[in-house]
Design an enzyme around this catalytic site. Sequence first.
Site, PDB file in Angstrom:
ATOM      1  N   ARG A  35       1.547  -1.114   0.297  1.00  0.00           N
ATOM      2  CA  ARG A  35       0.097  -0.187  -0.127  1.00  0.00           C
ATOM      3  C   ARG A  35       1.074   1.185   0.191  1.00  0.00           C
ATOM      4  O   ARG A  35       1.068   1.789   1.071  1.00  0.00           O
ATOM      5  CB  ARG A  35      -0.891   0.196   0.954  1.00  0.00           C
ATOM      6  CG  ARG A  35      -1.681  -0.632   0.580  1.00  0.00           C
ATOM      7  CD  ARG A  35      -2.563  -1.009   2.279  1.00  0.00           C
ATOM      8  NE  ARG A  35      -2.366  -1.915   3.343  1.00  0.00           N
ATOM      9  CZ  ARG A  35      -2.969  -2.519   5.028  1.00  0.00           C
ATOM     10  NH1 ARG A  35      -3.944  -2.167   4.814  1.00  0.00           N
ATOM     11  NH2 ARG A  35      -2.119  -3.648   4.796  1.00  0.00           N
ATOM     12  N   TYR A 153      -2.322 -21.453   7.989  1.00  0.00           N
ATOM     13  CA  TYR A 153      -1.228 -20.772   8.629  1.00  0.00           C
ATOM     14  C   TYR A 153      -0.226 -21.239   9.532  1.00  0.00           C
ATOM     15  O   TYR A 153       0.737 -21.097   9.640  1.00  0.00           O
ATOM     16  CB  TYR A 153      -3.016 -19.598   9.455  1.00  0.00           C
ATOM     17  CG  TYR A 153      -1.482 -18.755  10.065  1.00  0.00           C
ATOM     18  CD1 TYR A 153      -0.947 -18.051   8.967  1.00  0.00           C
ATOM     19  CD2 TYR A 153      -1.526 -18.485  11.409  1.00  0.00           C
ATOM     20  CE1 TYR A 153      -0.701 -16.604   9.761  1.00  0.00           C
ATOM     21  CE2 TYR A 153      -1.050 -17.498  12.247  1.00  0.00           C
ATOM     22  CZ  TYR A 153      -0.488 -16.759  11.100  1.00  0.00           C
ATOM     23  OH  TYR A 153       0.450 -16.073  12.033  1.00  0.00           O
TER      24      TYR A 153
HETATM   25  P1  NDP Z   1      -1.059  -7.029  10.041  1.00  0.00           P
HETATM   26  O1  NDP Z   1      -2.097  -6.827   8.780  1.00  0.00           O
HETATM   27  O2  NDP Z   1      -1.245  -5.267  10.406  1.00  0.00           O
HETATM   28  O3  NDP Z   1      -0.011  -6.059   8.655  1.00  0.00           O
HETATM   29  C1  NDP Z   1       0.581  -6.992   7.945  1.00  0.00           C
HETATM   30  C2  NDP Z   1       1.979  -6.054   7.317  1.00  0.00           C
HETATM   31  O4  NDP Z   1       2.181  -7.688   6.416  1.00  0.00           O
HETATM   32  C3  NDP Z   1       1.217  -5.313   7.016  1.00  0.00           C
HETATM   33  O5  NDP Z   1       2.124  -3.803   6.552  1.00  0.00           O
HETATM   34  C4  NDP Z   1       0.680  -5.518   5.118  1.00  0.00           C
HETATM   35  O6  NDP Z   1       0.926  -4.521   4.370  1.00  0.00           O
HETATM   36  C5  NDP Z   1       2.280  -6.753   4.943  1.00  0.00           C
HETATM   37  N1  NDP Z   1       1.728  -8.028   3.855  1.00  0.00           N
HETATM   38  C6  NDP Z   1       0.861  -8.701   3.481  1.00  0.00           C
HETATM   39  N2  NDP Z   1       0.946  -9.258   2.786  1.00  0.00           N
HETATM   40  C7  NDP Z   1       2.016  -8.863   1.626  1.00  0.00           C
HETATM   41  C8  NDP Z   1       2.412  -9.150   0.299  1.00  0.00           C
HETATM   42  N3  NDP Z   1       1.801  -9.672  -0.194  1.00  0.00           N
HETATM   43  N4  NDP Z   1       3.496  -8.451  -0.077  1.00  0.00           N
HETATM   44  C9  NDP Z   1       4.242  -7.514   1.419  1.00  0.00           C
HETATM   45  N5  NDP Z   1       3.776  -7.302   2.010  1.00  0.00           N
HETATM   46  C10 NDP Z   1       2.423  -7.681   2.728  1.00  0.00           C
HETATM   47  O7  NDP Z   1      -0.465  -7.997  10.787  1.00  0.00           O
HETATM   48  P2  NDP Z   1       0.544  -8.456  11.775  1.00  0.00           P
HETATM   49  O8  NDP Z   1       1.541  -6.696  11.691  1.00  0.00           O
HETATM   50  O9  NDP Z   1       0.183  -8.375  12.841  1.00  0.00           O
HETATM   51  O10 NDP Z   1       1.433  -9.118  10.900  1.00  0.00           O
HETATM   52  C11 NDP Z   1       2.064  -8.996  10.659  1.00  0.00           C
HETATM   53  C12 NDP Z   1       3.472 -10.214  10.713  1.00  0.00           C
HETATM   54  O11 NDP Z   1       2.697 -10.928  12.886  1.00  0.00           O
HETATM   55  C13 NDP Z   1       2.791 -11.813   9.932  1.00  0.00           C
HETATM   56  O12 NDP Z   1       3.415 -12.499   9.700  1.00  0.00           O
HETATM   57  C14 NDP Z   1       1.939 -12.189  11.093  1.00  0.00           C
HETATM   58  O13 NDP Z   1       1.255 -13.503  10.491  1.00  0.00           O
HETATM   59  C15 NDP Z   1       2.988 -12.288  12.506  1.00  0.00           C
HETATM   60  N6  NDP Z   1       1.589 -12.886  13.669  1.00  0.00           N
HETATM   61  C16 NDP Z   1       0.806 -11.831  13.826  1.00  0.00           C
HETATM   62  C17 NDP Z   1       0.293 -12.162  15.274  1.00  0.00           C
HETATM   63  C18 NDP Z   1      -1.107 -11.462  15.758  1.00  0.00           C
HETATM   64  O14 NDP Z   1      -2.181 -12.035  16.196  1.00  0.00           O
HETATM   65  N7  NDP Z   1      -1.687 -10.336  14.959  1.00  0.00           N
HETATM   66  C19 NDP Z   1       0.908 -13.505  15.834  1.00  0.00           C
HETATM   67  C20 NDP Z   1       1.950 -13.820  15.977  1.00  0.00           C
HETATM   68  C21 NDP Z   1       2.533 -13.586  14.431  1.00  0.00           C
HETATM   69  P3  NDP Z   1       0.333  -4.299   2.941  1.00  0.00           P
HETATM   70  O15 NDP Z   1      -1.427  -5.177   2.687  1.00  0.00           O
HETATM   71  O16 NDP Z   1       0.539  -2.638   2.527  1.00  0.00           O
HETATM   72  O17 NDP Z   1       1.150  -4.773   1.472  1.00  0.00           O
HETATM   73  C1  8X3 Z   2      -0.892 -14.765  14.761  1.00  0.00           C
HETATM   74  C2  8X3 Z   2      -1.381 -15.565  15.935  1.00  0.00           C
HETATM   75  O1  8X3 Z   2      -3.390 -17.495  17.386  1.00  0.00           O
HETATM   76  O2  8X3 Z   2      -3.997 -15.838  15.515  1.00  0.00           O
HETATM   77  O3  8X3 Z   2       0.086 -15.708  14.395  1.00  0.00           O
HETATM   78  O4  8X3 Z   2      -2.350 -17.922  14.969  1.00  0.00           O
HETATM   79  S1  8X3 Z   2      -2.788 -17.006  15.919  1.00  0.00           S
END
Ligand code: NDP
Ligand code: 8X3
Length: 259
Positions: A35, A153
Site C-alpha cells: 500500500r 496458516y
Molecule cells: P497486519 O495485517 O497489521 O500487517 C501485515 C503487514 O504485512 C502489512 O504491512 C501488509 O502490507 C504486509 N503484507 C501482507 N501481505 C503482503 C504482500 N503480499 N506483500 C508485501 N507485504 C505484505 O498484521 P500483523 O502486523 O499482525 O502481522 C505481521 C506478521 O506477524 C505476520 O507475519 C503475521 O503472521 C505475524 N503474527 C501476527 C500475530 C497477530 O496476532 N497479530 C501473532 C503472531 C504473528 P500491505 O497490505 O500494504 O502489503
Molecule cells: C497469529 C496468532 O493465534 O491467531 O499468528 O494464530 S494466532
Amino acid sequence: MDKTILITGATSGFGKAIAQRFAKEGYTVCITGRREERLAELKAELEKQYGVKVIALAFDVRNRSEVEDAIGKLKTQVPYIDILVNNAGLASGMAPIDEGDIDDWEAMIDTNLKGLLYVTRQIAPMMRERARGHIINIGSTAGKMVYKNGNVYCATKYAVDALNQAMRIDLLPYGIKVTAINPGMAETEFSLVRFHGDEERAKNMYTGINALQATDIADIAWYCASLPPHVCVNDLMVTCLTQATSVYAIKEAERVKPS
Ligand code: NDP
Ligand code: 8X3
C-alpha cells in the site's frame, strides 16, 4: 549511528511499530509493503518526527521479480543492511482442511513462506559479504502448536520456525544473528485480514483480552537488536498475560486479580 534496517510489511501492525521504534533510535529505515499511500504517510511521519532517512519500497513479496527489482534499487541507495525483519505475512480464512479456500492457502504460502525466502535470498548475501547482520523472523505461537482450523496458516509458521533454525546454522560462520520472535494474539489488522474485512468478527477476537500490541513486539525487536555483539536470541515466544499457548487462553475477567 549509521545503521540501516529493512522491514517487510511496514504499512500496518508489527512492521509499522518496528519502523517507528528503530527510527526513534536513529536508524535509516527501509519500509516496504503493497500500500503505497501508507508507505508515503509513514515515511513523512518518521522523517519529520525523528529526522532519519526513510526509503519506501512498494512491492508484493509474493512476486519474485518485484522483490528482486525493489531490492536491486535499494542497493543503489544504501550500502548495506544491518537488520532485516521478515514480518510481512497474513492469515487468510479459518476453515477446516476439507473446506478451506485454495486461494487463501496459496496467499498464505506465497506470502509467509515464499515471500520471506525471496527477500532473505536478496539480503543474506549482503550480510555475508560484511560478515555481520541480523535477521529477525516474525513467526507465531501458531508455528509452535497447531490449533483448530489453523491448518495452513500454522503450517506456514512452522515453516518459518524451521527456516529460522536453518538460517541460524547456515549463517553462523558469518557472524549473522538470526532471531525468531513468535507472538501470540496481538491486536493489529491481522484478524481483519484473516476474516476478509469482517470488522465485527475481527473485533470479537480481542474482546475481554488484554492482547499484545504492535508496540510490544517492536520493543522486543529492539531489545533483541541492541544486545551485545556476542549475544543472539535464537527463538522467543511472547504472549499476553492470559494466553499460555496457541490453544489455551483465558479472558481477563477469569484471571485472579492481585490483592
Ligand atoms: P497486519 O495485517 O497489521 O500487517 C501485515 C503487514 O504485512 C502489512 O504491512 C501488509 O502490507 C504486509 N503484507 C501482507 N501481505 C503482503 C504482500 N503480499 N506483500 C508485501 N507485504 C505484505 O498484521 P500483523 O502486523 O499482525 O502481522 C505481521 C506478521 O506477524 C505476520 O507475519 C503475521 O503472521 C505475524 N503474527 C501476527 C500475530 C497477530 O496476532 N497479530 C501473532 C503472531 C504473528 P500491505 O497490505 O500494504 O502489503
Ligand atoms: C497469529 C496468532 O493465534 O491467531 O499468528 O494464530 S494466532
